[in-house]
Motif scaffolding. Structure first.
Motif, mmCIF file in Angstrom:
data_model
loop_
_atom_site.group_PDB
_atom_site.id
_atom_site.type_symbol
_atom_site.label_atom_id
_atom_site.label_comp_id
_atom_site.label_asym_id
_atom_site.label_seq_id
_atom_site.Cartn_x
_atom_site.Cartn_y
_atom_site.Cartn_z
ATOM 1 N N GLU A 287 -4.899 5.798 16.076
ATOM 2 C CA GLU A 287 -4.418 4.830 15.146
ATOM 3 C C GLU A 287 -3.168 4.180 15.580
ATOM 4 O OE1 GLU A 287 -3.433 6.544 11.655
ATOM 5 O OE2 GLU A 287 -1.581 7.743 12.393
ATOM 6 N N GLU B 198 4.567 11.289 2.461
ATOM 7 C CA GLU B 198 3.470 11.488 3.142
ATOM 8 C C GLU B 198 2.753 10.159 3.118
ATOM 9 O OE1 GLU B 198 1.350 15.559 3.807
ATOM 10 O OE2 GLU B 198 0.873 14.666 1.961
ATOM 11 N N ASN C 58 -3.121 0.450 4.647
ATOM 12 C CA ASN C 58 -1.751 0.935 4.734
ATOM 13 C C ASN C 58 -0.895 -0.025 5.751
ATOM 14 O OD1 ASN C 58 -1.799 3.157 2.601
ATOM 15 N ND2 ASN C 58 -2.939 4.163 4.402
ATOM 16 N N ASP D 185 3.565 3.359 15.053
ATOM 17 C CA ASP D 185 4.117 2.904 13.552
ATOM 18 C C ASP D 185 4.385 1.631 13.580
ATOM 19 O OD1 ASP D 185 3.332 5.796 12.463
ATOM 20 O OD2 ASP D 185 5.509 6.319 13.317
ATOM 21 N N HIS E 183 2.512 7.276 7.013
ATOM 22 C CA HIS E 183 1.097 6.603 7.534
ATOM 23 C C HIS E 183 1.239 5.242 7.443
ATOM 24 C CE1 HIS E 183 -0.276 10.944 7.226
ATOM 25 N NE2 HIS E 183 -1.475 10.500 6.850
ATOM 26 N N LYS F 38 2.018 1.433 8.772
ATOM 27 C CA LYS F 38 2.063 0.622 9.832
ATOM 28 C C LYS F 38 2.782 -0.804 9.972
ATOM 29 C CE LYS F 38 -0.086 4.317 11.732
ATOM 30 N NZ LYS F 38 0.719 5.274 12.597
#
Length: 453
Positions: free
Chosen positions: A191, A26, A254, A194, A30, A32
């Motif tokens: 957002e 998980e 992240n 990725d 998230h 990037k």
């Protein structure tokens, strides 16, 4: 979100140790990665900025990660080959793009343009279920990024031509969650994707001493350096603004942001050494011609790039002829280095279709097809000079280690393989780049997480 909770409960209860695996998955889902390529950014430009006290933006960014102080370009260090090498984590032995080659069977020069055969970072991430996007990273256009495709979108500015400010404005709108257009399709990202690949070419265009925007072609290298400094100050501010947006929106923690380039830039002047090279080879009894002048007597084709020149033997030379050719080339007063085919293949990962010899002149000299006017200068990057080979690179992010400087000898093809492995547990199928460790504070990689299963 709705499917995560019951599936996680079943998965972790069936094997409690898998809880650690799931939690790691998980966290990684998230993460990037933003890959920013500033075409033509020689490390020498950064050193000049520092000497003049104009590198404040880069130094502030460096506090969120580190500067690669030993990052190297490759062979042949020209835009399309190097852009594809970085994206695929492999040299031309895998990408099959080293700008051009002479096809002995067809008797003509083959330009490689934007073709490359290896799997690139965007393709690998798309294959593993991630979202990707490209903003003017032309090597990804339709490979796989396409206008109108939300999963792998290709973006271009409405303004044409566009410069770094226009393109950063688009990147910042994406980060702010504002509407952006890919072709006719409007997308609002809650957002960032990725993986976002972002490309700007201001510094490369200026470095070549082209007329660019408000900047005319310059008479001296010093004048052009001042133009480059001015534009790099703009780019520093744009980078800081983008990072500030990411921090304010809670994205930065992240996120990993790779800021790098494909090659540097080396100035050259005056008369081309190409005519003299042909005279020397023919005078030594080796029939050498340009591709368009080939005859039945031609033994060696001389195919120039801009600074460097490549030699293709029509038929294998005898040992005596080979030694004669090497002696003639290495003794020329303008020659820095002569690379032979096996060295290029083993040291630089050169495609087997590459030349039998690559001639690399000293900085300032060139094998261009024409002379440079005395009232100006030329510049390019197909050179082994440090100004072309030693390139800019920086890695920043919420979990990137604050090392300030990273002095190891890192290759351009190591960057994305390492980041895809660390951020996503993903490997490009054709990558030959080295996977580096210790770039991040949290060592939570797929390799480590998998040990719990």
């Amino acid at each position: 979100q709705r499917w995560r909770t019951p599936w996680r409960r079943f998965y972790t209860q069936s094997c409690p140790l898998r809880y650690f695996y799931w939690m790691g998955f998980e966290r990684m889902a998230h993460k990037k990665l933003v890959y920013i390529n500033i075409d033509g950014f020689s490390f020498s430009y950064l050193e000049r900025l520092k000497r003049k006290g104009k590198a404040g933006g880069f130094q502030r960014l460096q506090n969120d990660g580190f500067l690669f102080t030993g990052l190297r370009s490759g062979l042949v260090s020209i835009t399309n080959p190097m852009q594809s090498a970085i994206l695929c984590g492999a040299w031309s032995e895998k990408t099959h793009n080293f700008y051009q080659h002479y096809d002995l069977n067809e008797g003509r020069v083959i330009k490689h343009k934007r073709t490359f055969c290896a799997e690139n970072a965007a393709q690998a991430l798309l294959r593993t279920g991630h979202t990707v996007a490209s903003i003017h990273q032309f090597m990804l256009e339709n490979n796989p990024c396409r206008e109108g495709d939300a999963q792998c979108a290709y973006f271009r500015c409405g303004k044409d031509p566009s410069d770094s400010r226009d393109r950063f404005a688009l990147l910042k709108r994406m980060a702010l969650g504002q509407a952006v257009y890919t072709g006719e399709r409007k997308i609002v990202y809650s957002e960032l994707p990725d993986f976002t690949a972002f490309y700007i070419d201001d510094i490369d265009s200026l470095g070549h001493n082209n007329a660019y925007g408000p900047y005319p072609k310059r008479a001296t290298f010093e004048e052009r350096q001042r133009d480059i400094e001015e534009r790099l100050e703009v780019i520093q501010q744009e980078l800081e603004d983008f990072v500030d947006i990411c921090k304010q929106r809670g994205l930065f923690q992240n996120m990993a942001i790779l800021i790098t380039t494909d090659h540097g830039m080396t100035p050259f002047y005056g008369k081309s050494s190409l005519p003299d090279l042909l005279v020397r080879l023919n005078g030594a009894g080796i029939k050498a011609t340009l591709p368009e002048m080939r005859t039945t007597d031609t033994q060696v084709i001389v195919l120039p790039y801009t600074i460097e020149a490549s030699l293709y033997c029509i038929h294998p030379l005898t040992q005596e002829q080979r030694q004669t050719l090497l002696k003639v080339c290495r003794s020329a007063p303008y020659m820095q280095q002569v690379l032979e085919k096996e060295e290029m293949r083993h040291r630089y990962g050169m495609d087997s279709r590459g030349p039998d010899f690559l001639l690399c002149p000293h900085a300032g000299s060139h094998f261009y097809h024409k002379d440079v006017s005395e009232d100006t200068f030329g510049a390019s990057h197909d050179s082994l000079d440090e100004t072309s080979q030693h390139i800019f690179g920086m890695l920043i992010g919420g979990k990137v280690r604050h090392l300030v400087d990273y002095p190891e000898a890192v290759s351009a093809i190591d960057l994305l393989p390492t980041l895809l492995h660390t951020q996503f547990g993903c490997t490009m199928r054709d990558s030959t780049g080295k996977i580096w460790h210790g770039w991040f504070e949290d060592n939570q990689s797929m390799e480590r997480i998998g040990a719990f299963e």
